[in-house]
Scaffold this motif. Structure first.
Motif, PDB file in Angstrom:
ATOM      1  N   LYS A 436       0.846  -1.183   0.000  1.00 22.23           N
ATOM      2  CA  LYS A 436       0.000   0.000   0.000  1.00 22.23           C
ATOM      3  C   LYS A 436       0.883   1.235   0.000  1.00 22.23           C
ATOM      4  O   LYS A 436       1.847   1.317   0.759  1.00 22.23           O
ATOM      5  N   TYR A 438       0.730   5.428   0.301  1.00 23.60           N
ATOM      6  CA  TYR A 438       0.000   6.674   0.549  1.00 23.60           C
ATOM      7  C   TYR A 438       0.866   7.791   0.012  1.00 23.60           C
ATOM      8  O   TYR A 438       1.979   7.993   0.467  1.00 23.60           O
ATOM      9  N   ASP A 470      -7.180   0.035  -4.796  1.00 22.34           N
ATOM     10  CA  ASP A 470      -6.834   0.460  -3.437  1.00 22.34           C
ATOM     11  C   ASP A 470      -5.349   0.338  -3.160  1.00 22.34           C
ATOM     12  O   ASP A 470      -4.906   0.461  -2.028  1.00 22.34           O
ATOM     13  N   SER A 473      -3.045   5.260  -2.806  1.00 24.35           N
ATOM     14  CA  SER A 473      -3.969   6.297  -2.351  1.00 24.35           C
ATOM     15  C   SER A 473      -3.207   7.604  -2.351  1.00 24.35           C
ATOM     16  O   SER A 473      -2.240   7.761  -1.614  1.00 24.35           O
ATOM     17  N   GLN A 505      -9.472  11.684  -8.051  1.00 21.95           N
ATOM     18  CA  GLN A 505      -9.198  12.031  -6.661  1.00 21.95           C
ATOM     19  C   GLN A 505      -9.196  13.548  -6.553  1.00 21.95           C
ATOM     20  O   GLN A 505      -8.472  14.230  -7.254  1.00 21.95           O
TER      21      GLN A 505
END
Lengths: 565, 184
Positions: A436, A438, A470, A473, A505
């Motif tokens: 992930k 960010y 996902d 982000s 976004q």
């Protein structure tokens, strides 16, 4: 204070070891000159002898160290080798310039102590020659060796001179003045004000280090520090014979006249290794600079950003590395660092260069000029590339969860990372350790978005296509705007795509609330090590570092890494 | 090479020389070396040079970074007018000040360093640079009457609540052209 040890522990350990070695050398060499061999020398000089020799030993040690942190090719190689063993150890090598500066300050400090001690030494030597009294031991000692000029103790051989004159007529004195002047010029031109404004003055003056090292090696060749020879110690025990100095060499006395010799020069043993390594470093840089670099594409982006796509034979890069670019037609001696914005998976490497100063302006005119039609390939300026050199960004893929924070143009290393992510995960479908990302981009103006927004748009598109939404982000923060623009944003608040970037976004306004962000991430990823990477201003670095430390409680650990140019 | 203001480097060098002269002088006087009178002179000269060089000049191009607490020194130095503004004067002044330092070992280093600073100041003077004081900018008080209008007396006329609800089913119809131009 949660993870202070993990973030800073190794740095503090290295500094403490270095200070410890300095302290040990100082004390050891101070005591080494309190033995019998130096008894008569101390009759003339007292403890000023030790006060001069102790910082000299520390100077040897620090001058050995100072060249090592600036051998960036060697460090890059070391970094690659250590990386497999320890990520933390590899990160230490990013703080090379900080260490170089610390060692420089220590050299300046020891130089000051050394010089002040020698002021006393010269004065005492002169005193011994001026007080011409035969019942005065210092005078007798100064007279030794007047005949053969080999076994003398006092380097000042006559009373018809003065310390300044003596200094300029001894090897040690002349080299000492030269290297101190070189050191002072280096230090004054390295002040932050000068370095940030006129890098060239700093860089060229810094090359006085060549004078410094040559002078340093020859500083001890005059063997001006003299102690009693071993043979002489057999015939003249200082503790017994010192008081009977009026009977030395007389029949019936068991004290011969002492004989003295100088210490052989030691400094070269300390510095010859690092000097050799540094010469190799400059040769490597020179060799690399002569390899042919071809500009394959020049793209002019809005907001005065020039993209150069280049190729060079045998060029390998990792994500987030940087290179030094030289353009001989603009300036033969200037090398400027730029982050690589291409991914390793691409067949070219690229840099996005903002046109802010005279060098970048001249580069722009050379590559693009004012022509509207495409340039001929052979008309493009010749370039030289040194690098690539490693930065903390290489570590991104070693964390399961990463926070990437880029401020303004500081987003460039992350361009490389995101592109690489796209290639790995989506094209090759490789299993990447990083699960992930960010991403935070703080920008003061809307114009700076364009080239990066294009990249994010294509990423967004690809991710939706593959159904992997996902993984990444990203949050874009516009930190400044005009009233007229604000009206436009308000009105288009409901639109599907963001009015500025065209991305799904939405752009956020103002500065991020880091406390909230860190807390959210911590709650979503318990029990993991989260890497926090920043390329931006120091204030932001400080606040992120604080947040990383304070949120590293429990089983979530935030490890803060900063880019340093 | 970018436009280099040599005076900035000369200033750093001169400040360092002042400190070195001062230190050498203190050592010479405290230890009562031969020729300590020169050391006493060096203390005075070193202190003077430090006070003169402490306030940084305002840069011709770019942002100037002040030294901490330099404002009072700026005011003092400014009061000498052309004597401190002109770098030729400074170059010759430093050259003259440094000479007595050469007569004693403890102060010779300060002497040579100050001599070098004097040469760099000469280079700066030849290039036409001069000393400008960094003074705090006076805040331009914006008249509030231009930008702030009187608050409205009556509430704005509004259509009934049914028509005021957001028309999410017809985004195209809900959009309108902004009468104020956006961007450059």
């Amino acid at each position: 204070m949660g993870n202070f040890a993990a973030n800073e522990g190794l740095s503090i350990f290295v500094i403490l070891v270095w200070l410890g070695i300095n302290a040990f050398l100082f004390v050891h060499f101070y005591m080494a000159f309190l033995v019998d061999k130096w008894f008569y020398t101390r009759v003339l000089l007292g403890h000023a002898l030790s006060w001069a020799r102790a910082p000299a030993a520390c100077l040897n040690f620090n001058c050995m160290l100072i060249l090592l942190p600036v051998c960036r090719n060697l460090l890059s190689f070391l970094r690659g080798t250590i990386q497999c063993c320890s990520r933390t150890a590899a990160r230490q090598l990013d703080r090379n310039i900080t260490f170089h500066k610390l060692v420089a300050y220590m050299i300046a400090f020891h130089t000051a102590v050394h010089i002040i001690a020698h002021l006393f030494n010269f004065e005492f030597f002169m005193d011994a020659q001026l007080n011409r009294n035969s019942s005065h031991l210092p005078f007798i000692l100064s007279e030794i060796g007047s005949g053969d000029n080999a076994s003398f103790l006092n380097p000042i051989r006559t009373n018809e001179t003065n310390p300044t004159f003596v200094m300029f007529t001894t090897i040690a004195g002349v080299t000492g003045v030269a290297i101190t002047l070189a050191l002072i010029l280096i230090i004054t031109s390295s002040m932050e004000v000068i370095r940030r404004s006129y890098f060239e003055v700093f860089w060229y003056t810094h090359h006085l280090f060549v004078v410094f090292f040559i002078g340093l090696v020859f500083h001890g060749f005059g063997r001006i520090v003299r102690g009693q020879t071993a043979a002489s110690l057999d015939t003249n025990q200082p503790k017994e014979c010192a008081e009977q100095f009026e009977d030395w060499g007389a029949d019936g006395s068991n004290c011969a006249t002492p004989r003295f010799a100088g210490n052989p020069p030691m400094t070269w043993k300390w510095v010859v290794g690092p000097m050799f390594l540094y010469v190799c470093e400059r040769l490597v840089r020179f060799y690399r600079s002569h390899q042919k670099v071809v500009i394959t594409k020049v793209v002019m982006h809005p907001s005065k950003t020039l993209e150069l796509q280049m190729k060079r034979k045998g060029f390998h890069m990792e994500v987030g590395q940087y290179v030094f670019i030289q353009c001989p037609s603009v300036s033969r001696l200037e090398w400027h660092p730029f982050t690589l914005t291409s991914a390793p998976e691409e067949d070219y490497f690229s840099a996005h260069i903002r046109i802010v100063g005279d060098w970048t302006q001249a580069l722009y005119e050379g590559c693009v000029g004012d022509k509207t039609e495409p340039q001929e390939a052979w008309k493009l300026p010749k370039l030289a590339i040194d690098g690539p050199f490693g930065t903390a960004s290489e570590d991104v893929f070693r964390y399961e969860v990463v926070m990437l924070v880029g401020a303004g143009i500081g987003v460039t290393p992350f361009a490389s990372i995101l592109k690489s992510v796209w290639y790995k995960r989506i094209q090759n479908n490789q299993d990447v350790f990083t699960k992930k990302i960010y991403f935070y981009w703080l920008c003061p103006e809307t114009e700076a978005f364009e080239w990066f927004a294009d990249l994010l748009q294509s990423l967004e598109g690809q991710m939706t296509e593959k159904g992997v939404t996902d993984f990444l982000s990203y949050n874009i923060y516009l930190t400044r705007w005009k009233d007229t623009e604000a009206a436009h944003f308000r009105v288009h608040h409901e639109a599907e795509n963001d009015p500025i970037t065209g991305l799904k976004q939405k752009t956020l306004y103002g500065k991020p609330n880091w406390d909230n962000e860190f807390t959210n991430i911590a709650s979503q990823h318990p029990g993991t090590k989260v890497g926090v990477f920043l390329c931006g201003p120091p204030q932001l670095g400080k606040s992120l570092e604080k947040q990383s430390l304070s949120h590293s409680e429990g089983d979530v650990k935030f490890i803060f890494n900063k880019e340093n140019f | 090479m970018g436009k280099i203001e040599w005076a900035m480097w000369a200033n750093e060098q001169a400040l360092a020389s002042g400190l070195i002269l001062l230190t050498g002088g203190i050592v010479g006087v405290a230890a009562q070396f031969r020729g300590w009178q020169f050391a006493a002179y060096a203390i005075a000269a070193g202190a003077f040079v430090c006070l003169l060089e402490y306030p940084r000049s305002k840069r011709a191009k770019g942002t100037s970074v002040e030294r901490t607490g330099q404002y009072c020194f700026t005011v003092c130095v400014k009061s000498f007018g052309p004597l401190t503004r002109n770098y030729y004067v400074r170059a010759f002044l430093h050259a003259a000040i440094c000479v007595p330092g050469g007569f004693m070992l403890a102060t010779v280093l300060g002497c040579v360093c100050l001599g070098i600073a004097s040469l760099i100041y000469l280079a700066a003077a030849i290039r036409g640079e001069h000393w400008e004081p960094i003074l705090p900018k006076k805040e331009v008080t914006r008249k509030p009457t231009d930008t702030i209008k009187n608050p409205p007396q009556n509430p704005p006329p509004r259509p009934p609540p049914e028509t005021r609800r957001k028309r999410v089913d017809d985004l195209e119809g809900a959009a309108y052209d902004n009468p104020i131009p956006v961007g450059e």
